[in-house]
Design a protein around this motif. Sequence first.
Motif, PDB file in Angstrom:
ATOM      1  N   MET A   1       6.306  -1.093   1.729  1.00  0.00           N
ATOM      2  CA  MET A   1       6.557   0.033   0.823  1.00  0.00           C
ATOM      3  C   MET A   1       5.622  -0.078  -0.377  1.00  0.00           C
ATOM      4  N   ILE A   2       5.016   1.039  -0.750  1.00  0.00           N
ATOM      5  CA  ILE A   2       4.093   1.086  -1.877  1.00  0.00           C
ATOM      6  C   ILE A   2       4.622   2.096  -2.891  1.00  0.00           C
ATOM      7  N   ILE A   3       4.727   1.652  -4.124  1.00  0.00           N
ATOM      8  CA  ILE A   3       5.234   2.504  -5.209  1.00  0.00           C
ATOM      9  C   ILE A   3       4.124   2.633  -6.250  1.00  0.00           C
ATOM     10  N   ASP A   4       3.673   3.849  -6.502  1.00  0.00           N
ATOM     11  CA  ASP A   4       2.628   4.104  -7.489  1.00  0.00           C
ATOM     12  C   ASP A   4       3.252   4.466  -8.831  1.00  0.00           C
ATOM     13  N   LEU A   5       2.692   3.862  -9.871  1.00  0.00           N
ATOM     14  CA  LEU A   5       3.134   4.139 -11.241  1.00  0.00           C
ATOM     15  C   LEU A   5       1.896   4.467 -12.083  1.00  0.00           C
ATOM     16  N   PRO A   6       1.425   5.718 -12.050  1.00  0.00           N
ATOM     17  CA  PRO A   6       0.227   6.063 -12.824  1.00  0.00           C
ATOM     18  C   PRO A   6       0.524   6.164 -14.315  1.00  0.00           C
ATOM     19  N   ASN A   7      -0.488   5.792 -15.118  1.00  0.00           N
ATOM     20  CA  ASN A   7      -0.417   5.894 -16.577  1.00  0.00           C
ATOM     21  C   ASN A   7       0.931   5.372 -17.097  1.00  0.00           C
ATOM     22  N   THR A   8       1.164   4.104 -16.846  1.00  0.00           N
ATOM     23  CA  THR A   8       2.458   3.517 -17.171  1.00  0.00           C
ATOM     24  C   THR A   8       2.301   2.374 -18.161  1.00  0.00           C
ATOM     25  N   THR A   9       3.372   1.594 -18.322  1.00  0.00           N
ATOM     26  CA  THR A   9       3.363   0.422 -19.198  1.00  0.00           C
ATOM     27  C   THR A   9       3.931  -0.770 -18.436  1.00  0.00           C
TER      28      THR A   9
ATOM     29  N   ASP B   1     -12.211  -3.538 -10.297  1.00  0.00           N
ATOM     30  CA  ASP B   1     -11.614  -2.529  -9.429  1.00  0.00           C
ATOM     31  C   ASP B   1     -12.666  -1.990  -8.461  1.00  0.00           C
ATOM     32  N   GLY B   2     -12.374  -2.072  -7.178  1.00  0.00           N
ATOM     33  CA  GLY B   2     -13.316  -1.612  -6.168  1.00  0.00           C
ATOM     34  C   GLY B   2     -12.791  -1.894  -4.774  1.00  0.00           C
ATOM     35  N   GLU B   3     -13.663  -1.727  -3.788  1.00  0.00           N
ATOM     36  CA  GLU B   3     -13.257  -1.912  -2.397  1.00  0.00           C
ATOM     37  C   GLU B   3     -12.908  -3.360  -2.098  1.00  0.00           C
ATOM     38  N   ARG B   4     -13.580  -4.307  -2.749  1.00  0.00           N
ATOM     39  CA  ARG B   4     -13.332  -5.723  -2.453  1.00  0.00           C
ATOM     40  C   ARG B   4     -11.991  -6.201  -2.963  1.00  0.00           C
ATOM     41  N   THR B   5     -11.348  -5.395  -3.810  1.00  0.00           N
ATOM     42  CA  THR B   5     -10.026  -5.790  -4.301  1.00  0.00           C
ATOM     43  C   THR B   5      -9.034  -5.935  -3.153  1.00  0.00           C
ATOM     44  N   GLU B   6      -9.130  -5.045  -2.174  1.00  0.00           N
ATOM     45  CA  GLU B   6      -8.211  -5.101  -1.036  1.00  0.00           C
ATOM     46  C   GLU B   6      -8.440  -6.361  -0.205  1.00  0.00           C
ATOM     47  N   GLU B   7      -9.677  -6.846  -0.137  1.00  0.00           N
ATOM     48  CA  GLU B   7      -9.943  -8.087   0.592  1.00  0.00           C
ATOM     49  C   GLU B   7      -9.186  -9.248  -0.042  1.00  0.00           C
ATOM     50  N   ALA B   8      -9.203  -9.315  -1.351  1.00  0.00           N
ATOM     51  CA  ALA B   8      -8.491 -10.388  -2.048  1.00  0.00           C
ATOM     52  C   ALA B   8      -6.984 -10.263  -1.854  1.00  0.00           C
ATOM     53  N   ILE B   9      -6.468  -9.037  -1.880  1.00  0.00           N
ATOM     54  CA  ILE B   9      -5.025  -8.837  -1.697  1.00  0.00           C
ATOM     55  C   ILE B   9      -4.607  -9.248  -0.288  1.00  0.00           C
ATOM     56  N   ASP B  10      -5.405  -8.902   0.715  1.00  0.00           N
ATOM     57  CA  ASP B  10      -5.070  -9.289   2.094  1.00  0.00           C
ATOM     58  C   ASP B  10      -5.038 -10.806   2.248  1.00  0.00           C
ATOM     59  N   ALA B  11      -6.003 -11.495   1.634  1.00  0.00           N
ATOM     60  CA  ALA B  11      -6.021 -12.963   1.707  1.00  0.00           C
ATOM     61  C   ALA B  11      -4.803 -13.554   1.019  1.00  0.00           C
ATOM     62  N   ALA B  12      -4.404 -12.976  -0.122  1.00  0.00           N
ATOM     63  CA  ALA B  12      -3.223 -13.467  -0.830  1.00  0.00           C
ATOM     64  C   ALA B  12      -1.949 -13.214  -0.032  1.00  0.00           C
ATOM     65  N   ASN B  13      -1.881 -12.083   0.657  1.00  0.00           N
ATOM     66  CA  ASN B  13      -0.706 -11.798   1.482  1.00  0.00           C
ATOM     67  C   ASN B  13      -0.569 -12.802   2.620  1.00  0.00           C
ATOM     68  N   ASP B  14      -1.688 -13.151   3.234  1.00  0.00           N
ATOM     69  CA  ASP B  14      -1.631 -14.145   4.310  1.00  0.00           C
ATOM     70  C   ASP B  14      -1.229 -15.513   3.766  1.00  0.00           C
ATOM     71  N   ALA B  15      -1.748 -15.882   2.595  1.00  0.00           N
ATOM     72  CA  ALA B  15      -1.388 -17.174   2.004  1.00  0.00           C
ATOM     73  C   ALA B  15       0.071 -17.209   1.577  1.00  0.00           C
TER      74      ALA B  15
ATOM     75  N   GLY C   1       6.442  -4.940   4.263  1.00  0.00           N
ATOM     76  CA  GLY C   1       5.326  -5.155   5.169  1.00  0.00           C
ATOM     77  C   GLY C   1       3.972  -5.009   4.522  1.00  0.00           C
ATOM     78  N   ASP C   2       3.885  -4.346   3.383  1.00  0.00           N
ATOM     79  CA  ASP C   2       2.623  -4.178   2.674  1.00  0.00           C
ATOM     80  C   ASP C   2       2.314  -5.331   1.735  1.00  0.00           C
ATOM     81  N   ALA C   3       3.180  -6.328   1.701  1.00  0.00           N
ATOM     82  CA  ALA C   3       2.980  -7.434   0.763  1.00  0.00           C
ATOM     83  C   ALA C   3       3.197  -8.791   1.404  1.00  0.00           C
ATOM     84  N   GLY C   4       3.207  -8.876   2.723  1.00  0.00           N
ATOM     85  CA  GLY C   4       3.408 -10.165   3.364  1.00  0.00           C
ATOM     86  C   GLY C   4       4.773 -10.745   3.004  1.00  0.00           C
ATOM     87  N   ALA C   5       4.777 -12.002   2.560  1.00  0.00           N
ATOM     88  CA  ALA C   5       6.029 -12.637   2.130  1.00  0.00           C
ATOM     89  C   ALA C   5       6.118 -12.685   0.619  1.00  0.00           C
ATOM     90  N   SER C   6       5.444 -11.765  -0.045  1.00  0.00           N
ATOM     91  CA  SER C   6       5.427 -11.760  -1.499  1.00  0.00           C
ATOM     92  C   SER C   6       5.688 -10.348  -1.999  1.00  0.00           C
TER      93      SER C   6
END
Length: 390
Positions: free
Chosen positions: A1-9, A41-55, A85-90
């Motif tokens: 599940m993904i929850i977007d919070l634009p222009n938030t605090t 912020d860019g495309e490579r950000t998702e690569e880092a998130i995927d690696a963190a989810n697996d770890a 499922g969008d965050a692995g075990a975190s």
Amino acid sequence: MIIDLPNTTTSKVNSKLVHVREQGGATTLGRVLTLVIVTDDGERTEEAIDAANDASREHPCRVIVVARGAKRAAARLDAQIRVGGDAGASEVVVLRLYGALADEGASCVIPLLLPDAPVVAWWPFEAPAKPAEDPVGRLAQRRITDSATDKNPIKALEVRQRYYTDGDTDLAWTRLTLWRAVLAASLDLPPHEKVTGAAVTGEGDSPSTDLLAGWLAATLRVPVKRIKATDGEGIISVVLERKSGPIELTRPDGRVGTLTQPGQPARRVALQRREVRDCLTEELRRLDPDEIYEDTLKGLGKIVRSRASARTRPDPERTADVAAQAPTLSAARAAQVAKAKKTEGGAAQEAGATPAAKADPKPKADAKAEGKAPRKAATTRPRTRAAAAK
């Protein structure tokens, strides 16, 4: 599940996390640490998130991603919460900071840290020169960088050496775990002799190759050459010199290595290049300072650099054949083989041709063609004409 919070605090983000936890129940608890990822912020950000989810499947944690956006934009915080499922075990919290907030990542991270849990900071791409003095680095017990992703990997490694602080580590060092294990195990096999020298060959801008050479210099306390390979990627080969012969570990294809040493058959070893997720998982297993990594950085100043020659890289097939023959081919047997070859060569020479000193100046084939038998050379000179006529 993904929850977007634009222009938030950060306050609203924290409240939303509590709400998600209440809805999810116990499955959102049990976090052992907070992993803070700092990147642009860019495309490579998702690569880092995927690696963190697996770890996180081995180390359940809260992942906070500080994605720095354009500094010329208006100050704004766009957040995103990922669970299930969008965050692995975190649980993943992505903070995209724009304008003046781009340099205030630490201030945005503090309200979201798990209470009474260690903090690990990770720069998956370009890292600050002094991670321990970075605002996010000051919050962490462990600080993970990756010299291999820098624009100038070797220079980045020199910076890590200059500003090392307890708790620093680098994924270029973690990629050496398999190489270190194989080399250490090879020294446990007979003959148990002292290593007198070493040579490490690898890609010119491979920080892992430099670290492996530094580790050998610091551990074995012997001269170590760091040779720049003309082709190949990453680490190509390692040679440990001993009195009875060298130990050679080669990996020309980047996947499978070959270990050869005198008196032992060649062994194939799995040395495939490690993924980022595997290296990150290994680094999250410890939170204390890595003393061996510190000694390795000191050993970088002891290695001798040189360029590879045409015979620097060993041929895997040749070394395998030599290693396979070494246990069975003794010195006495080698002498017998050489003697037999010499004898066969002499016999072949005698059977195939007559020495020039004894050869007839006119070939026999020509004599037969003229209808005459080949004359034998006279051994004595006739004394009279009568004797000559007879």
